[in-house]
Design an enzyme around this catalytic site. Sequence first.
Site, mmCIF file in Angstrom:
data_model
loop_
_atom_site.group_PDB
_atom_site.id
_atom_site.type_symbol
_atom_site.label_atom_id
_atom_site.label_comp_id
_atom_site.label_asym_id
_atom_site.label_seq_id
_atom_site.Cartn_x
_atom_site.Cartn_y
_atom_site.Cartn_z
ATOM 1 N N THR A 1 0.827 -1.193 0.000
ATOM 2 C CA THR A 1 0.000 0.000 0.000
ATOM 3 C C THR A 1 0.867 1.250 0.000
ATOM 4 O O THR A 1 0.466 2.292 -0.519
ATOM 5 C CB THR A 1 -0.926 0.006 1.232
ATOM 6 O OG1 THR A 1 -1.607 -1.253 1.317
ATOM 7 C CG2 THR A 1 -1.949 1.112 1.149
ATOM 8 N N TYR B 1 3.749 -14.224 1.929
ATOM 9 C CA TYR B 1 2.725 -13.339 1.383
ATOM 10 C C TYR B 1 1.996 -14.095 0.281
ATOM 11 O O TYR B 1 2.565 -14.354 -0.781
ATOM 12 C CB TYR B 1 3.406 -12.074 0.849
ATOM 13 C CG TYR B 1 2.514 -10.912 0.510
ATOM 14 C CD1 TYR B 1 1.137 -11.010 0.485
ATOM 15 C CD2 TYR B 1 3.081 -9.674 0.192
ATOM 16 C CE1 TYR B 1 0.347 -9.929 0.164
ATOM 17 C CE2 TYR B 1 2.297 -8.580 -0.120
ATOM 18 C CZ TYR B 1 0.936 -8.715 -0.143
ATOM 19 O OH TYR B 1 0.161 -7.646 -0.468
ATOM 20 N N ILE C 1 -2.763 -7.725 8.480
ATOM 21 C CA ILE C 1 -1.970 -6.703 7.808
ATOM 22 C C ILE C 1 -2.948 -6.000 6.889
ATOM 23 O O ILE C 1 -3.470 -6.590 5.951
ATOM 24 C CB ILE C 1 -0.776 -7.299 7.046
ATOM 25 C CG1 ILE C 1 0.225 -7.894 8.045
ATOM 26 C CG2 ILE C 1 -0.096 -6.241 6.186
ATOM 27 C CD1 ILE C 1 1.445 -8.545 7.411
ATOM 28 N N LYS D 1 0.584 -14.224 5.350
ATOM 29 C CA LYS D 1 -0.460 -13.214 5.151
ATOM 30 C C LYS D 1 -1.221 -13.608 3.888
ATOM 31 O O LYS D 1 -0.650 -13.671 2.801
ATOM 32 C CB LYS D 1 0.155 -11.831 4.986
ATOM 33 C CG LYS D 1 -0.857 -10.770 4.549
ATOM 34 C CD LYS D 1 -0.156 -9.543 3.986
ATOM 35 C CE LYS D 1 -1.153 -8.542 3.432
ATOM 36 N NZ LYS D 1 -0.491 -7.411 2.730
#
Length: 296
Positions: free
Chosen positions: A49, A137, A204, A165
């Site tokens: 982000t 991830y 997250i 995540k």
Amino acid sequence: MTGFPFPGLNLAVTTPFDPDGGIAFDRLEEHLERYIAAGVPGFVLSSGTGMHAYLSRGESDDLVARGAKIIAGRARVIVQASALMVEDVVARTRHAADCGADGVMVLPPFFEGPTDADDILAFYAAAGEGGLPIIGYNVPQAVGVAITPELFRRLAEIPNFVTVKDSSGDLAAQTDLIRTGLPMMNGADPLMPYALYAGAQGLIWGGANFAPKSCVAAAEAARRGEWDRLRELWRALEPAMNLIWQGDYVQSVYAAAEMTGYGAGQPRRPLSPLSSEKRAVLRAALGGLIEAEARA
């Protein structure tokens, strides 16, 4: 899971940019302090982000060093250390460790990378040489590699590999990962309450940039098992969290954060600011969050 190092909310924090697209380091302290004051217990620096893919290695390292110094132990620090070459991942991880980070988040090899499970395992085993706990991830729609429950079990045998995540956005796939009994983190904004109810150990969360107080309260309600309270908070969060997931994610987070008082400037190229039409739709989806964040 007792002792899980990244429980609750970890904010995938935006990177502040100036009008010319450079990192606004002069605003970084004020930017992070707003979130610390809102009660955010953990940060991901150089996050997706925060436009990790569009930061140079030097910019990312400088951002991590300055950000960790500002946070100064008042919240957890996770660093995105993803890179195409595992040697770069290790170097980024060692830099994060030198800055006092608590862990790193690492994508599987991407851009025509290996899809064979053994090669992915070898990549993460090598990444572990950086010395910090690793958050894998899972974002198969962007990377082309999915972390399955079986692969997750094998990854968990690697020293320093702590959790995954999951940003697939697929609740069924996420609960498959949760049912392994291994600690799993949710990274899909629209799934937040459902993932925590199903047993996710942490978050997250990029969308929390524009509603940190509400998101901290929601994560805390889940921790206490106050599901009615969580549902009440989620009613206000859900329209915007669903909208940003449908496209223009980073641009929408930057625009929404500006509307709620947590602006970080505009995202840098190649991303363009949201059009006036999309901003109007986003503002409507935020609804009462603008006032709620101002008075909370």
